[in-house]
Scaffold this motif. Structure first.
Motif, PDB file in Angstrom:
ATOM      1  N   ILE B 192       0.842  -1.197   0.000  1.00 34.58           N
ATOM      2  CA  ILE B 192       0.000   0.000   0.000  1.00 34.58           C
ATOM      3  C   ILE B 192       0.879   1.250   0.000  1.00 34.58           C
ATOM      4  CG2 ILE B 192      -1.655   1.307   1.408  1.00 34.58           C
ATOM      5  CD1 ILE B 192      -2.568  -1.691   2.248  1.00 34.58           C
ATOM      6  N   ASP B 193       0.577   2.147  -0.916  1.00 34.55           N
ATOM      7  CA  ASP B 193       1.329   3.392  -1.009  1.00 34.55           C
ATOM      8  C   ASP B 193       0.350   4.557  -0.889  1.00 34.55           C
ATOM      9  OD1 ASP B 193       3.375   5.246  -1.511  1.00 34.55           O
ATOM     10  OD2 ASP B 193       2.916   5.256  -3.649  1.00 34.55           O
ATOM     11  N   GLN B 194       0.525   5.339   0.160  1.00 37.30           N
ATOM     12  CA  GLN B 194      -0.357   6.496   0.395  1.00 37.30           C
ATOM     13  C   GLN B 194      -1.834   6.096   0.356  1.00 37.30           C
ATOM     14  OE1 GLN B 194       0.530  10.214   0.475  1.00 37.30           O
ATOM     15  NE2 GLN B 194       2.312   9.248   1.359  1.00 37.30           N
ATOM     16  N   GLY B 195      -2.147   5.009   1.021  1.00 39.03           N
ATOM     17  CA  GLY B 195      -3.533   4.565   1.112  1.00 39.03           C
ATOM     18  C   GLY B 195      -4.050   3.821  -0.102  1.00 39.03           C
ATOM     19  N   GLN B 196      -3.220   3.671  -1.123  1.00 40.64           N
ATOM     20  CA  GLN B 196      -3.652   2.991  -2.342  1.00 40.64           C
ATOM     21  C   GLN B 196      -2.986   1.626  -2.448  1.00 40.64           C
ATOM     22  OE1 GLN B 196      -5.592   4.425  -5.334  1.00 40.64           O
ATOM     23  NE2 GLN B 196      -6.381   5.205  -3.399  1.00 40.64           N
ATOM     24  N   ILE B 197      -3.768   0.619  -2.815  1.00 44.62           N
ATOM     25  CA  ILE B 197      -3.175  -0.700  -3.031  1.00 44.62           C
ATOM     26  C   ILE B 197      -2.419  -0.663  -4.351  1.00 44.62           C
ATOM     27  CG2 ILE B 197      -3.656  -3.145  -3.385  1.00 44.62           C
ATOM     28  CD1 ILE B 197      -6.246  -2.691  -1.774  1.00 44.62           C
ATOM     29  N   THR B 198      -1.124  -0.881  -4.300  1.00 48.91           N
ATOM     30  CA  THR B 198      -0.339  -0.864  -5.539  1.00 48.91           C
ATOM     31  C   THR B 198       0.041  -2.280  -5.982  1.00 48.91           C
ATOM     32  OG1 THR B 198       1.695  -0.584  -4.277  1.00 48.91           O
ATOM     33  CG2 THR B 198       0.628   1.432  -5.096  1.00 48.91           C
ATOM     34  N   HIS B 199       0.114  -3.212  -5.054  1.00 49.53           N
ATOM     35  CA  HIS B 199       0.457  -4.592  -5.395  1.00 49.53           C
ATOM     36  C   HIS B 199      -0.333  -5.548  -4.512  1.00 49.53           C
ATOM     37  CE1 HIS B 199       4.067  -2.281  -6.414  1.00 49.53           C
ATOM     38  NE2 HIS B 199       4.383  -3.218  -7.275  1.00 49.53           N
ATOM     39  N   THR B 200      -0.620  -6.705  -5.053  1.00 50.09           N
ATOM     40  CA  THR B 200      -1.051  -7.808  -4.192  1.00 50.09           C
ATOM     41  C   THR B 200      -0.086  -8.959  -4.441  1.00 50.09           C
ATOM     42  OG1 THR B 200      -2.500  -8.661  -5.923  1.00 50.09           O
ATOM     43  CG2 THR B 200      -3.499  -7.220  -4.270  1.00 50.09           C
ATOM     44  N   ARG B 201      -0.030  -9.863  -3.522  1.00 53.41           N
ATOM     45  CA  ARG B 201       0.846 -11.017  -3.754  1.00 53.41           C
ATOM     46  C   ARG B 201       0.256 -12.261  -3.109  1.00 53.41           C
ATOM     47  NH1 ARG B 201       6.075  -9.582   0.028  1.00 53.41           N
ATOM     48  NH2 ARG B 201       4.994  -9.520   2.006  1.00 53.41           N
ATOM     49  N   GLU B 202       0.476 -13.354  -3.762  1.00 50.04           N
ATOM     50  CA  GLU B 202       0.060 -14.642  -3.219  1.00 50.04           C
ATOM     51  C   GLU B 202       1.219 -15.597  -3.407  1.00 50.04           C
ATOM     52  OE1 GLU B 202      -3.414 -15.818  -5.278  1.00 50.04           O
ATOM     53  OE2 GLU B 202      -4.758 -14.698  -3.960  1.00 50.04           O
ATOM     54  N   MET B 203       1.396 -16.485  -2.469  1.00 49.64           N
ATOM     55  CA  MET B 203       2.462 -17.471  -2.596  1.00 49.64           C
ATOM     56  C   MET B 203       1.934 -18.655  -3.402  1.00 49.64           C
ATOM     57  SD  MET B 203       4.893 -15.981  -1.167  1.00 49.64           S
ATOM     58  CE  MET B 203       5.106 -14.585  -0.057  1.00 49.64           C
ATOM     59  N   GLN B 204       2.691 -19.026  -4.418  1.00 48.67           N
ATOM     60  CA  GLN B 204       2.250 -20.097  -5.299  1.00 48.67           C
ATOM     61  C   GLN B 204       2.845 -21.441  -4.896  1.00 48.67           C
ATOM     62  OE1 GLN B 204      -0.011 -19.475  -8.062  1.00 48.67           O
ATOM     63  NE2 GLN B 204      -0.188 -17.881  -6.536  1.00 48.67           N
ATOM     64  N   VAL B 205       2.128 -22.468  -5.282  1.00 51.73           N
ATOM     65  CA  VAL B 205       2.623 -23.823  -5.030  1.00 51.73           C
ATOM     66  C   VAL B 205       3.879 -24.087  -5.852  1.00 51.73           C
ATOM     67  CG1 VAL B 205       2.056 -26.268  -5.290  1.00 51.73           C
ATOM     68  CG2 VAL B 205       0.351 -24.672  -4.435  1.00 51.73           C
ATOM     69  N   SER B 206       3.898 -23.570  -7.064  1.00 53.03           N
ATOM     70  CA  SER B 206       5.082 -23.735  -7.886  1.00 53.03           C
ATOM     71  C   SER B 206       5.265 -22.494  -8.746  1.00 53.03           C
ATOM     72  CB  SER B 206       4.949 -24.970  -8.780  1.00 53.03           C
ATOM     73  OG  SER B 206       3.824 -24.808  -9.598  1.00 53.03           O
ATOM     74  N   ALA B 207       6.448 -22.395  -9.334  1.00 55.85           N
ATOM     75  CA  ALA B 207       6.732 -21.210 -10.133  1.00 55.85           C
ATOM     76  C   ALA B 207       5.812 -21.135 -11.345  1.00 55.85           C
ATOM     77  CB  ALA B 207       8.175 -21.248 -10.606  1.00 55.85           C
ATOM     78  N   VAL B 208       5.259 -19.969 -11.581  1.00 48.25           N
ATOM     79  CA  VAL B 208       4.402 -19.749 -12.746  1.00 48.25           C
ATOM     80  C   VAL B 208       4.961 -18.537 -13.472  1.00 48.25           C
ATOM     81  CG1 VAL B 208       2.059 -19.262 -13.509  1.00 48.25           C
ATOM     82  CG2 VAL B 208       2.439 -20.577 -11.428  1.00 48.25           C
ATOM     83  N   ASN B 209       5.060 -18.668 -14.775  1.00 47.08           N
ATOM     84  CA  ASN B 209       5.565 -17.527 -15.523  1.00 47.08           C
ATOM     85  C   ASN B 209       4.560 -16.377 -15.484  1.00 47.08           C
ATOM     86  OD1 ASN B 209       7.950 -18.787 -16.299  1.00 47.08           O
ATOM     87  ND2 ASN B 209       6.922 -19.796 -18.032  1.00 47.08           N
ATOM     88  N   GLY B 210       5.082 -15.184 -15.701  1.00 44.12           N
ATOM     89  CA  GLY B 210       4.248 -13.988 -15.640  1.00 44.12           C
ATOM     90  C   GLY B 210       3.003 -14.127 -16.499  1.00 44.12           C
ATOM     91  N   LYS B 211       1.865 -13.781 -15.942  1.00 47.67           N
ATOM     92  CA  LYS B 211       0.615 -13.854 -16.694  1.00 47.67           C
ATOM     93  C   LYS B 211      -0.353 -12.824 -16.138  1.00 47.67           C
ATOM     94  CE  LYS B 211      -1.562 -17.254 -13.726  1.00 47.67           C
ATOM     95  NZ  LYS B 211      -2.249 -18.508 -13.626  1.00 47.67           N
ATOM     96  N   LYS B 212      -1.391 -12.609 -16.875  1.00 44.64           N
ATOM     97  CA  LYS B 212      -2.407 -11.678 -16.403  1.00 44.64           C
ATOM     98  C   LYS B 212      -3.245 -12.339 -15.322  1.00 44.64           C
ATOM     99  CE  LYS B 212      -1.622  -8.269 -19.211  1.00 44.64           C
ATOM    100  NZ  LYS B 212      -1.198  -6.954 -18.741  1.00 44.64           N
ATOM    101  N   GLY B 213      -3.407 -11.658 -14.238  1.00 44.85           N
ATOM    102  CA  GLY B 213      -4.194 -12.198 -13.145  1.00 44.85           C
ATOM    103  C   GLY B 213      -5.509 -11.461 -13.018  1.00 44.85           C
ATOM    104  N   SER B 214      -6.385 -11.987 -12.232  1.00 42.42           N
ATOM    105  CA  SER B 214      -7.667 -11.317 -12.064  1.00 42.42           C
ATOM    106  C   SER B 214      -8.106 -11.269 -10.608  1.00 42.42           C
ATOM    107  CB  SER B 214      -8.741 -12.039 -12.881  1.00 42.42           C
ATOM    108  OG  SER B 214      -8.871 -13.362 -12.430  1.00 42.42           O
ATOM    109  N   PHE B 215      -7.265 -11.728  -9.718  1.00 46.09           N
ATOM    110  CA  PHE B 215      -7.701 -11.699  -8.331  1.00 46.09           C
ATOM    111  C   PHE B 215      -7.420 -10.323  -7.740  1.00 46.09           C
ATOM    112  CE2 PHE B 215      -3.394 -13.370  -8.453  1.00 46.09           C
ATOM    113  CZ  PHE B 215      -2.743 -12.534  -7.575  1.00 46.09           C
ATOM    114  N   GLY B 216      -7.960 -10.095  -6.563  1.00 45.77           N
ATOM    115  CA  GLY B 216      -7.742  -8.801  -5.929  1.00 45.77           C
ATOM    116  C   GLY B 216      -9.048  -8.039  -5.857  1.00 45.77           C
ATOM    117  N   PRO B 217      -8.932  -6.760  -5.569  1.00 45.01           N
ATOM    118  CA  PRO B 217     -10.146  -5.970  -5.383  1.00 45.01           C
ATOM    119  C   PRO B 217     -11.012  -5.984  -6.639  1.00 45.01           C
ATOM    120  CG  PRO B 217      -8.180  -4.746  -4.760  1.00 45.01           C
ATOM    121  CD  PRO B 217      -7.730  -5.989  -5.453  1.00 45.01           C
ATOM    122  N   GLU B 218     -12.217  -6.422  -6.501  1.00 46.71           N
ATOM    123  CA  GLU B 218     -13.068  -6.583  -7.674  1.00 46.71           C
ATOM    124  C   GLU B 218     -13.564  -5.254  -8.224  1.00 46.71           C
ATOM    125  OE1 GLU B 218     -16.059  -9.223  -6.454  1.00 46.71           O
ATOM    126  OE2 GLU B 218     -14.716 -10.934  -6.322  1.00 46.71           O
TER     127      GLU B 218
END
Lengths: 177, 523
Positions: B192-218
């Motif tokens: 969170i930067d100045q009250g704004q969510i700038t990143h979310t993170r989740e720990m993965q079971v295994s390495a996944v290459n960069g991809k578009k995600g959709s989780f987080g604030p709807e």
């Protein structure tokens, strides 16, 4: 021709009879506010910079919106003024008013008892405020004010000189713009 | 030198600012409704009873005491939770689930290695906040506990328990909020930067290459860039290498602005050397335990989903501390001070959002509901208005919110303002909007300075419109209820030779974003 004239007179007579009858019943049923209550109304608007205060002739009967006074914790009410529920004197009178407010009925305002800036209207409209009968309990007087633009419970208090003065306004919750 | 015509207003403005300053420095704690607190105490005792009866059944089975298992999940050592039941927040998730967030101040604390880097020579355990959240199950008679850890990024973001919670992050807070299951499985983290969510993170079971995600604030309409960050984990006590996990990290980028680019997932978690050894987790009796779903944390006030309006709000909140000011009026910027006032009160109760208001007005300010005042900006208005007009509306509605706070018996702490409200309240019996607008006429200069400062630093014209233009715009909304007439008390503040009609035209131009507007459309 003659028949038509008679018919017209009869109709007018009937209307006059009904009107007078209604006036008679109305004046018997709807009581006038007392002098002291008119003094309270004068005091409510004495700080207003409006040149003319338009007030509905009949006082407000109890309406369901007034219940916000009963259903909201005093600390959560929007109060402009110095009414403190911790003030035992005010708390006692306020609670007493809450008990009797459901009995508020319609009474007539006598325009002659009001200051000259008041204009008492017999037809309600957008620019006309309505007020409930001032309920005087010891040094306090409680009255609801309703207009197109807002609703509130106004509380006046008698000062040391014996004059009614503003104590607080307790506002019905609305959005501000 | 300030223009002579503003001298009286400047004196008044300084008086108001001084009043706010006195209030801020006096650190007056807002009294809480005794009845409300009593009810909450009763409820928290029910949570405590439930927790004492069920805590042995809340751990996941066969996880052992390692930081991580072969699944590559991040798992911190389990320790018995002993909440401090006297310190708690009570709130609701947007879906209506009730939450009690209780302090774990005196428990073992875990923190990322980066916290040590940010605050050298300080005890990280004293900088962070660690709480346990009890989320009431919507249908079953139980709670779902989660662990929330708040790591500040800077000195300004070091908070006391009372001032921060999952639903009440200070509007300018910067740091990391990590959520763990009761038995310390990493669930999700927010940068969170100045009250704004700038990143979310989740720990993965295994390495996944960069991809578009959709989780987080709807409800956030941003472009999302996700990537994977590999992190090596070490035992904080022994320094033993435990393995590598892969954090699926997503960066929120608001339209038109630059998001941060930190990894957010590269922290090494350590536990203080003072702590006891991990307690082995015995296999539990219950067959399964699923952690509850959670919404995004509330950035305590800024719930605007319109990216442009959200940016304007944040920019306004930063104020003008370091701006060179040619008018000599810069110190009268009232906006940040009013927000600070809400925060300092100890019970943050300000929200700003956008929505369908069903009104022609650009914004409205709600009554106090469950201790919260909500400002709503009209979606229709946001589509048409210039950013200058939106900034003006946010300032105007925030003054309403500030006055509402001073009106309420419960939160009236600034007696000067309260007394002024009494004066105007008796002038307008029964009509609170008029009472507010008449008092707000005394804030015209402060509102104009806030608007000018915003435009100068962030706005489309860089403050080039001349101070008179911002001053005229500050009259916006100060009308007699139900009319388009300027409220009587504002008339003496009209600039010489300027009519209300002229000002109204400026306001309309900016509100509709027509060709005569000086600002730029906010889209």
């Amino acid at each position: 021709m003659v028949r038509s004239a008679i018919k017209t007179y009869l109709n007018l007579g009937l209307i006059l009879f009904l009107f007078l009858g209604f006036q008679n019943v109305y004046s018997q049923k709807v009581k006038l506010l007392k002098k002291e209550q008119h003094l309270v109304i004068n005091s409510i608007f004495k700080y207003s910079s409006e040149k003319q205060i338009k007030l509905y002739k009949k006082t407000l009967e109890y309406e369901s919106w007034m219940g916000f006074i009963k259903t909201t914790n005093f600390e959560d009410l929007e109060v402009i003024g110095n009414c403190l529920i911790k003030d035992s004197e005010f708390e006692k009178e306020f609670n007493e008013f809450k008990n009797v407010m459901v009995n508020l009925g319609s009474k007539k305002i006598n325009s002659k008892e009001l200051d000259s800036k008041f204009k008492v209207k017999i037809i309600p409209s957008k620019n006309v405020s309505a007020i409930s009968e001032p309920i005087i309990i010891n040094e306090y007087s409680f009255q609801f004010i309703k207009s197109f633009y807002g609703r509130a419970l106004n509380v006046q208090k008698k000062n040391d000189q014996g004059n009614w003065d503003y104590a607080c306004g307790i506002y019905f919750p609305i959005d501000l713009q | 030198m300030p223009p002579p015509k503003y001298k009286n207003l400047i004196r008044l403005g300084f008086g108001l600012i001084f009043g706010i300053f006195l209030l801020l420095t006096s650190c007056i704690e807002e009294p809480e409704s005794p009845e409300l607190r009593e009810l909450e105490v009763t409820e928290i005792s029910q949570v405590r009873d439930w927790f004492e009866s069920n805590k042995t059944n809340l751990r996941l089975p066969e996880r052992g005491s390692n930081y991580r298992s072969e699944s590559q999940e991040l798992i911190l050592p389990f320790f018995e939770k002993e909440p401090d039941w006297d310190q708690f927040h009570h709130y609701y998730f947007p879906d209506g689930r009730e939450v009690f967030e209780v302090s774990l101040e005196n428990a073992t604390k875990y923190y990322p290695k980066t916290l040590l880097d940010s605050f050298p020579n300080q005890n990280p355990a004293e900088l962070m906040i660690q709480n346990i959240m009890f989320v009431r199950h919507p249908t079953l008679d139980r709670f779902d506990p989660l662990i929330a850890r708040y790591y500040p990024d800077n000195l300004n973001s070091i908070e006391k328990f009372n001032n921060i919670s999952f639903s009440g992050l200070p509007f300018d807070w910067s740091g990391t909020l990590d959520i763990w299951t009761y038995d310390e499985h990493y669930l999700i983290g927010y940068k969170i930067d100045q009250g704004q969510i700038t990143h979310t993170r989740e720990m993965q079971v295994s390495a996944v290459n960069g991809k578009k995600g959709s989780f987080g604030p709807e409800n956030m309409d941003e472009a999302i860039h996700c990537y994977v960050v590999a992190t090596d984990w070490y035992d904080g006590n022994t320094g033993e290498y435990l393995g590598t996990t892969h954090a699926h990290t997503c960066e929120w980028q608001r339209g038109g602005s630059q998001g941060g680019s930190g990894s957010g997932g590269g922290d090494d978690y350590q536990r203080p050397p003072c702590c006891d050894d991990p307690i082995p987790v015995p296999p539990r009796d219950e067959p399964t335990y699923d952690p509850p779903s959670i919404p995004a944390p509330s950035t305590i006030i800024n719930q605007l989903t319109n990216p442009c309006a959200a940016d304007i709000f944040l920019e306004l909140s930063k104020g003008n501390a370091y701006l060179t000011d040619i008018t000599g009026l810069g110190s009268l910027d009232i906006f940040p001070g009013m927000l600070d006032l809400f925060e300092q009160s100890g019970q943050f109760d300000y929200r700003i959002q956008n929505g369908n208001t069903g009104s022609e007005a650009g914004g409205s300010t709600s009554p106090i509901v469950n201790g919260i005042i909500t400002i709503t900006l009209s979606n229709d208005y946001l589509l048409k208005a210039t950013s200058l007009s939106i900034a003006r509306t946010i300032i105007h509605e925030t003054v309403h919110a500030y006055l509402r706070k001073q009106t309420s018996y419960r939160s009236a702490t600034d007696m000067n303002t309260h007394q002024l409200l009494v004066e105007y309240g008796r002038k307008y019996p029964g009509i609170i909007n008029d009472a507010h607008h008449s008092l707000m006429s005394q804030f015209i200069l402060g509102m104009a300075v806030s608007l000018y400062n915003w435009d100068k630093k962030y706005g489309p014209t860089g403050g080039s419109l001349g101070f008179d233009y911002y001053y005229k715009m500050a009259f916006g909304g100060l009308v007699k209820n139900g009319t388009r007439e300027l409220i009587l008390e504002a008339k003496p503040y009209l600039p010489d030779g300027v009519s209300w009609d002229e000002i109204r035209k400026i306001l309309e131009n900016e509100a509709t974003g027509n060709y005569q507007a000086n600002g730029e459309k906010c889209d």
